[in-house]
Design a protein around this motif. Structure first.
Motif, short mmCIF file in Angstrom:
data_model
loop_
_atom_site.label_atom_id
_atom_site.label_comp_id
_atom_site.label_asym_id
_atom_site.label_seq_id
_atom_site.Cartn_x
_atom_site.Cartn_y
_atom_site.Cartn_z
N ALA A 1 0.82 -1.23 0.00
CA ALA A 1 0.00 0.00 0.00
C ALA A 1 0.84 1.26 0.00
CB ALA A 1 -0.93 0.01 1.20
N GLY A 2 2.14 1.13 0.10
CA GLY A 2 2.99 2.31 0.08
C GLY A 2 3.37 2.75 1.47
N PRO A 3 4.07 3.87 1.55
CA PRO A 3 4.58 4.31 2.84
C PRO A 3 3.50 4.87 3.76
CG PRO A 3 5.16 5.89 1.14
CD PRO A 3 4.47 4.75 0.46
N ARG A 4 3.13 4.04 4.68
CA ARG A 4 2.26 4.45 5.79
C ARG A 4 1.02 5.23 5.39
NH1 ARG A 4 5.83 4.70 10.75
NH2 ARG A 4 4.27 6.14 11.45
N PRO A 5 0.05 4.60 4.78
CA PRO A 5 -1.18 5.32 4.43
C PRO A 5 -1.89 5.87 5.67
CG PRO A 5 -1.46 2.96 4.14
CD PRO A 5 -0.02 3.19 4.47
N ARG A 6 -2.44 7.07 5.54
CA ARG A 6 -3.13 7.73 6.66
C ARG A 6 -4.57 7.25 6.81
NH1 ARG A 6 -0.69 11.51 3.76
NH2 ARG A 6 -2.65 12.25 2.94
N ALA B 1 -3.10 -2.06 9.59
CA ALA B 1 -2.91 -0.65 9.23
C ALA B 1 -2.62 0.19 10.47
CB ALA B 1 -4.14 -0.12 8.51
N LEU B 2 -3.33 -0.08 11.56
CA LEU B 2 -3.11 0.67 12.80
C LEU B 2 -1.75 0.34 13.41
CD1 LEU B 2 -6.64 0.56 14.44
CD2 LEU B 2 -5.52 2.52 13.37
N GLU B 3 -1.31 -0.91 13.28
CA GLU B 3 0.00 -1.29 13.79
C GLU B 3 1.11 -0.61 12.99
OE1 GLU B 3 -0.11 -5.55 13.68
OE2 GLU B 3 -1.17 -5.68 15.59
N ARG B 4 0.87 -0.48 11.69
CA ARG B 4 1.88 0.13 10.83
C ARG B 4 1.92 1.64 11.00
NH1 ARG B 4 2.54 -0.28 4.36
NH2 ARG B 4 4.65 0.50 4.34
N ARG B 5 0.76 2.24 11.22
CA ARG B 5 0.68 3.69 11.41
C ARG B 5 -0.27 3.99 12.55
NH1 ARG B 5 1.74 8.40 7.99
NH2 ARG B 5 0.65 10.13 8.94
#
Length: 191
Positions: free
Chosen positions: A4-9, A25-29
């Motif tokens: 998905a690329g660098p840390r989607p918001r 997703a929450l763990e990544r960002r």
């Protein structure tokens, strides 16, 4: 999530089940905004509870994403989903004239291509969608009308074959489809 690329918001999973993609997703960002929808209201409630225990802005709603999109008009950085496969009652008759079929009306027997276009309809410019798909979607004759413009316009960026056993509890080798919504300033055709 790495695709998905660098840390989607903002991340959407329109068939979120127990929320695995949203939790990733929450763990990544930490603090990301995650949106989910599931056809089973009990599963949607359980996923809401699971996400409430994480640091982030989570919104999970019940309902069939194709027939009753709870996030109509919402654009996100990434769509991550494992949509239902081979769903013959996905709503083809009800959704014939729906505006999200930018690349063509999905054939009745190709629910997976409906999910791909649903994901694209939620992507902002340069947004990325990653969908877990059965390998037959890439070769079925009936889906050629949709796959061709996805390729020509540079939207379908990759089809990645996974090994047998690469997805737990699945006896076939599945694929990951990586789709990207072109930015407004860039041409839509492949170079």
């Amino acid at each position: 999530m790495d695709l998905a690329g660098p840390r989607p918001r903002t991340v959407l999973d329109p068939a979120c089940g127990s929320g695995g993609h949203l939790i990733a997703a929450l763990e990544r960002r930490p603090g990301a905004r995650v949106l989910g929808q599931d056809a089973d209201p009990v599963t949607a409630r359980l996923t809401t509870v699971r996400l409430a225990l994480r640091d982030g802005d989570a919104d999970v709603r019940p309902g069939d994403s194709l027939r009753a999109d709870a996030f109509t008009g919402e654009l996100v950085d990434a769509v991550m989903t494992n949509p239902p496969f081979n769903d013959r009652s996905w709503g083809h008759e009800e959704l014939v004239a729906h505006p999200r079929w930018e690349y063509g009306l999905p054939p009745r027997m190709e629910s997976e291509l409906a999910w791909a276009q649903h994901a694209l309809a939620h992507l902002g410019p340069d947004g990325v969608a990653v969908l877990l798909m059965p390998p037959a979607v890439a070769g079925r004759r009936s889906g050629r009308r949709i796959r061709a413009p996805l390729l020509r316009r540079g939207v379908l960026r990759a089809v990645i074959g996974l090994p047998v056993g690469g997805v737990p509890n699945v006896a076939v080798a599945l694929t990951l489809w990586v789709l990207r919504r072109p930015s407004q300033g860039r041409g839509r055709a492949m170079p």
